[in-house]
Design a protein around this motif. Structure first.
Motif, short mmCIF file in Angstrom:
data_model
loop_
_atom_site.label_atom_id
_atom_site.label_comp_id
_atom_site.label_asym_id
_atom_site.label_seq_id
_atom_site.Cartn_x
_atom_site.Cartn_y
_atom_site.Cartn_z
N ASP A 138 9.37 6.08 0.68
CA ASP A 138 8.52 7.26 0.83
C ASP A 138 7.08 6.83 1.09
O ASP A 138 6.17 7.15 0.34
CB ASP A 138 8.60 8.12 -0.43
N ARG A 139 6.87 6.08 2.17
CA ARG A 139 5.55 5.50 2.42
C ARG A 139 4.49 6.56 2.69
O ARG A 139 3.32 6.38 2.32
CB ARG A 139 5.63 4.53 3.60
N ARG A 140 4.87 7.66 3.31
CA ARG A 140 3.86 8.68 3.63
C ARG A 140 3.23 9.23 2.36
O ARG A 140 2.02 9.38 2.26
CB ARG A 140 4.49 9.81 4.44
N ARG A 141 4.06 9.53 1.37
CA ARG A 141 3.53 10.08 0.12
C ARG A 141 2.82 9.00 -0.69
O ARG A 141 1.72 9.18 -1.19
CB ARG A 141 4.64 10.70 -0.71
N MET A 142 3.47 7.85 -0.85
CA MET A 142 2.95 6.81 -1.73
C MET A 142 1.78 6.06 -1.10
O MET A 142 0.78 5.78 -1.76
CB MET A 142 4.06 5.81 -2.07
N GLY A 143 1.93 5.70 0.18
CA GLY A 143 0.93 4.85 0.80
C GLY A 143 -0.38 5.54 1.07
O GLY A 143 -1.45 4.93 0.97
N GLY A 144 -0.33 6.84 1.41
CA GLY A 144 -1.56 7.53 1.74
C GLY A 144 -2.50 7.66 0.56
O GLY A 144 -3.67 7.27 0.62
N ALA A 145 -2.00 8.21 -0.54
CA ALA A 145 -2.83 8.38 -1.73
C ALA A 145 -3.04 7.07 -2.47
O ALA A 145 -4.04 6.89 -3.16
CB ALA A 145 -2.20 9.42 -2.66
N GLY A 146 -2.12 6.13 -2.32
CA GLY A 146 -2.32 4.81 -2.91
C GLY A 146 -1.53 4.58 -4.18
O GLY A 146 -1.17 5.52 -4.89
N VAL A 147 -1.27 3.30 -4.43
CA VAL A 147 -0.56 2.87 -5.63
C VAL A 147 -1.46 1.91 -6.39
O VAL A 147 -2.07 1.01 -5.81
CB VAL A 147 0.77 2.17 -5.27
N LEU A 148 -1.56 2.09 -7.69
CA LEU A 148 -2.39 1.27 -8.56
C LEU A 148 -1.52 0.56 -9.58
O LEU A 148 -0.67 1.19 -10.22
CB LEU A 148 -3.43 2.15 -9.29
N VAL A 149 -1.72 -0.75 -9.73
CA VAL A 149 -1.04 -1.53 -10.75
C VAL A 149 -2.09 -2.04 -11.73
O VAL A 149 -3.05 -2.72 -11.33
CB VAL A 149 -0.27 -2.72 -10.15
N VAL A 150 -1.94 -1.71 -13.01
CA VAL A 150 -2.90 -2.09 -14.05
C VAL A 150 -2.25 -3.12 -14.96
O VAL A 150 -1.18 -2.88 -15.52
CB VAL A 150 -3.35 -0.87 -14.87
N GLY A 151 -2.90 -4.28 -15.11
CA GLY A 151 -2.41 -5.34 -15.97
C GLY A 151 -3.38 -5.64 -17.09
O GLY A 151 -4.51 -5.12 -17.11
N PRO A 152 -2.99 -6.49 -18.04
CA PRO A 152 -3.82 -6.72 -19.23
C PRO A 152 -5.04 -7.60 -19.01
O PRO A 152 -5.98 -7.54 -19.78
CB PRO A 152 -2.84 -7.39 -20.20
N SER A 153 -5.03 -8.44 -17.96
CA SER A 153 -6.13 -9.40 -17.80
C SER A 153 -6.24 -9.82 -16.35
O SER A 153 -5.31 -9.64 -15.55
CB SER A 153 -5.89 -10.63 -18.68
N ALA A 154 -7.38 -10.43 -16.02
CA ALA A 154 -7.56 -10.96 -14.68
C ALA A 154 -6.59 -12.10 -14.41
O ALA A 154 -6.12 -12.28 -13.28
CB ALA A 154 -9.01 -11.43 -14.49
N GLU A 191 4.08 -5.93 1.36
CA GLU A 191 3.24 -4.83 0.86
C GLU A 191 1.90 -5.40 0.43
O GLU A 191 1.80 -6.13 -0.55
CB GLU A 191 3.91 -4.13 -0.33
N ASP A 192 0.84 -5.07 1.19
CA ASP A 192 -0.48 -5.59 0.85
C ASP A 192 -1.52 -4.49 0.64
O ASP A 192 -2.71 -4.75 0.61
CB ASP A 192 -0.97 -6.55 1.93
N SER A 193 -1.06 -3.25 0.48
CA SER A 193 -1.98 -2.13 0.30
C SER A 193 -2.08 -1.66 -1.14
O SER A 193 -2.83 -0.74 -1.44
CB SER A 193 -1.55 -0.95 1.19
N VAL A 194 -1.33 -2.30 -2.04
CA VAL A 194 -1.33 -1.87 -3.44
C VAL A 194 -2.53 -2.46 -4.15
O VAL A 194 -2.89 -3.63 -3.96
CB VAL A 194 -0.02 -2.32 -4.13
N GLU A 195 -3.18 -1.66 -4.97
CA GLU A 195 -4.37 -2.10 -5.69
C GLU A 195 -3.97 -2.69 -7.04
O GLU A 195 -3.32 -2.02 -7.84
CB GLU A 195 -5.31 -0.90 -5.88
#
Length: 707
Positions: free
Chosen positions: A231-247, A262-266
């Motif tokens: 579902d790239r249209r829905r997911m890719g447009g608004a964006g995907v964020l991955v949050v982890g515990p540390s740098a 996939e290189d558009s995920v933050e």
């Protein structure tokens, strides 16, 4: 024919197909490059066209170049082998499975993308439920060369004559390989229980729980790749964020998604979630626990209502020959009245100016000889005259600007380094010891914010409100091609999907910060309660529910197989955490090596030398990265001690920094200190003991460890 000869013959057959695939990939790369070149020529030809035709041609160019670049990025993504699997089914057809879908020039399928529904059987088929798969083959490659194959025969009764079956299982072979600087993708070895999570529907909240080594993080990242594929249209447009515990964690996982195209995920660490802040410094656990609690909301609300330390304490202004004066007490009363309206301070300067003018009018009225006069019309006329005249005076506006100035979150938080201010803002929320520790943490304004501070700064950002924007001239139409990449606006809150890893460690204030970014998002939440470093899970759970919102769809998956640790290593880790976890909360380690962990008991004075010796021994025994895990107070000492060893293969981290990471060999230094500095007892130590895939050494001065 011998088994070795059969293997060689089968490898040659797979190599022939893979050679065909890579030849087609080169053709696709050339086609994409040609498309990009055509786009550049289109832009060149647009220069002499009329402005609207030029804009249309440039838009067409941008679309063409963007599409070509997407193809090239997918084809150029780093990987250990484009094709990693094959399915032979009862229809007599063979389907190769890989990281990307590849068709030949006639649109015949050469490789099926692992995310496609047709490839699901590669992960989901079992001997009990074969899904018409006779043979499942895992293909291991280095670059473009096939180096090994492993087969599972799922329907032996349907095996046709001449079908070879070789290998001993690809999963365990992959687990024995050395770890590098970054996490690898697991598309070739995804197991059935993991695949069910990856392919779960996108809506609502998907929770992934499981102990160390169960692949939670890898599964969550592969789920992102799968959702973008479906579902790239829905997911890719608004964006995907991955949050982890540390740098360190986000760096470790940074290559997984690009390796799957996939290189558009933050990717962001929780300390970097607030734009403009990169927090890596950690508070002592007790201080972090206070900063992360919801009690801080009241403190921040009260702190921002206090007058800035440099705010003027008196207003003197001449009106029609008379000096009007507002004292410090009166100014405080005016400030409180403005705040009582409930608007954000940075959006209330006009309200503050009006409140000051009202106070000046009342002061002027009090000076009148007929102050007791009850003529409302005359009083209102005088009021209007004063407000109109003083409201246009430059000296009044200058006072308002410095008395009610625009506030930044960082400066308000810094005010709390003054213990008296902090105590005034906190009321009865904290003990005396907590107040002292909090004030000390903010006392030095030159220190950067801590990870716990990032959530407080984000809270203040919302509480303070946006400063008024200056009007800018409308820019003229510029149809020149842009060379800058798209950048989301600061404090973006419209992500379509958010992944939260190590969720069990998030404080309530951190949950609030993340929740603001996902007001309309679906969620994947990854964690393990047994590894939690947060002392009040009930408060964190309430904050988590508030952050995720009223999602009607919630699904929960539990991964129970520990693929990372050997059974020998995990047995020691499980014994440490047994007093705070039940057996059903712990995963099952399926791999045995016959190598038990080593416990070195040494005198306290020899602890550093013993640590260096343990590091040298581990570096000689494993091919990959070695981690030394110790208490935060001892990290600098240990880093200095091992500085002359192999820096490319040796990492020194504390217990919290080790979250989510893994190493071939691990030395845990003085486990009692790791346990003592945690607010949750042995849970942090449990994390440290489960980072090793091959070798584990414990260095301690306690002859009775483990107790």
């Amino acid at each position: 024919m011998s088994q070795a000869s059969v293997r060689e013959t089968e490898i040659e057959a797979e190599q022939a197909h893979i050679d065909l695939v890579y030849a087609r990939v080169e053709e696709m790369r050339a086609e994409a490059q040609a498309m990009r070149d055509r786009g550049d020529r289109l832009a060149h030809g647009a220069r002499n066209e009329a402005v609207f035709e030029q804009a249309a041609m440039l838009f067409e160019r941008d679309v063409m170049v963007y599409h070509a670049n997407q193809i090239l990025r997918s084809l150029d993504a780093e990987h250990e082998g484009l094709v990693f699997g094959r399915l032979d089914d009862t229809s007599g057809e063979a389907m190769h499975v890989g990281r990307l879908g590849v068709r030949d020039a006639n649109f015949d399928n050469l490789v099926t993308d692992w995310r496609a529904p047709a490839a699901a059987a590669f992960y989901q088929a079992t001997a009990e439920r074969p899904m018409d798969v006779i043979r499942r083959r895992v293909i291991r490659s280095t670059g473009q060369s096939v180096v090994d194959i492993d087969d599972d025969l799922l329907m032996p009764e349907h095996r046709p004559d001449g079908m070879a079956v070789v290998g001993e299982g690809a999963l365990m072979a992959s687990l024995a390989r050395a770890r590098g600087e970054t996490m690898r993708d697991i598309v070739a070895t995804i197991q059935k229980e993991q695949d069910e999570v990856i392919r779960a529907p996108w809506r609502g909240v998907t929770e992934i729980t499981g102990g160390p080594g169960t692949g939670k993080t890898a599964v969550a990242l592969h789920r992102v790749a799968y959702l973008l594929y479906r579902d790239r249209r829905r997911m890719g447009g608004a964006g995907v964020l991955v949050v982890g515990p540390s740098a360190a964690f986000t760096s470790y996982i940074s290559r997984v998604l690009p390796s799957m195209g996939e290189d558009s995920v933050e990717l962001r660490a929780v300390g970097d979630l607030l734009d403009g802040v990169e927090a890596t410094r950690l508070d002592p656990a007790p201080v972090a626990a206070v900063k992360g609690s919801l009690r801080m909301r009241r403190v921040l609300k009260q702190a921002m209502r206090d007058a800035p330390p440099d705010a003027p304490t008196e207003l003197r202004i001449v009106y029609r020959g008379e000096v009007l004066k507002l004292t410090a007490r009166e100014l405080t009363k005016v400030r409180r009245s403005v705040h009582s309206a409930g608007r954000a301070p940075n959006e209330s300067r006009v309200d503050a100016a009006e409140a000051l003018l009202e106070a000046l009018w009342r002061k002027a009225e009090s000076y009148r000889d007929d102050a007791g006069s009850s003529d409302p019309a005359a009083a209102n006329s005088r009021r209007i005259d004063l407000i109109t005249e003083l409201g246009e005076r430059i000296d009044f506006h200058r006072f308002v600007v410095v008395w009610w100035r625009i506030l930044e979150p960082a400066e308000v938080l810094a005010w709390l380094g003054d213990r008296r201010r902090l105590a005034r803002a906190a009321g009865n929320s904290f003990t005396a010891d907590e107040l002292t520790a909090l004030a000390a943490s903010w006392a030095d304004p030159t220190l950067p914010p801590t990870v716990a501070d990032a959530a407080l700064l984000d809270e203040l950002r919302l509480l303070l409100g946006r400063p008024p924007k200056r009007r800018r001239r409308r820019p003229h139409l510029d149809v020149r091609p842009s060379t800058s990449s798209y950048r989301r606006p600061d404090h973006y809150d419209e992500y379509s999907h958010i992944v939260v890893d190590e969720a069990q460690d998030l404080s309530p204030m951190q949950w609030r910060m993340i929740g603001r970014r996902g007001r309309w998002a679906s969620w994947t939440v990854v964690g393990d309660p047994v590894q939690s470093s947060w002392p009040d899970p009930a408060e964190a759970e309430r904050a988590r529910i508030g952050a995720l919102g009223p999602r009607t769809t919630r699904r929960r998956f539990t991964l129970r197989t520990n693929y990372r640790n050997s059974a020998e290593i995990f047995r020691l880790a499980a014994s440490v955490v047994a007093r705070v976890a039940t057996p059903d909360q712990l995963p099952h380690a399926v791999r045995t090596t016959g190598i038990d962990p080593i416990v070195h008991v040494v005198p306290p004075a020899e602890l550093t030398d013993a640590t260096v010796a343990a590091a040298k021994q581990l570096l000689s025994e494993v091919d990959g990265v070695v981690g030394i895990i110790t208490s935060a107070a001892r990290v600098s000492e240990v880093r200095n001690a091992v500085a002359t060893l192999e820096p490319g293969r040796l990492r020194v981290v504390d217990g919290l920094e080790a979250k989510g990471l893994e190493y071939d060999g691990v030395a845990v230094v003085e486990p009692a200190e790791l346990e003592a500095e945690s607010t949750t007892g042995p849970r942090t130590l449990y994390v440290a003991l489960t980072r090793a895939t091959q070798r584990l050494t414990v260095v301690t001065a306690d002859p009775k460890w483990p107790r």
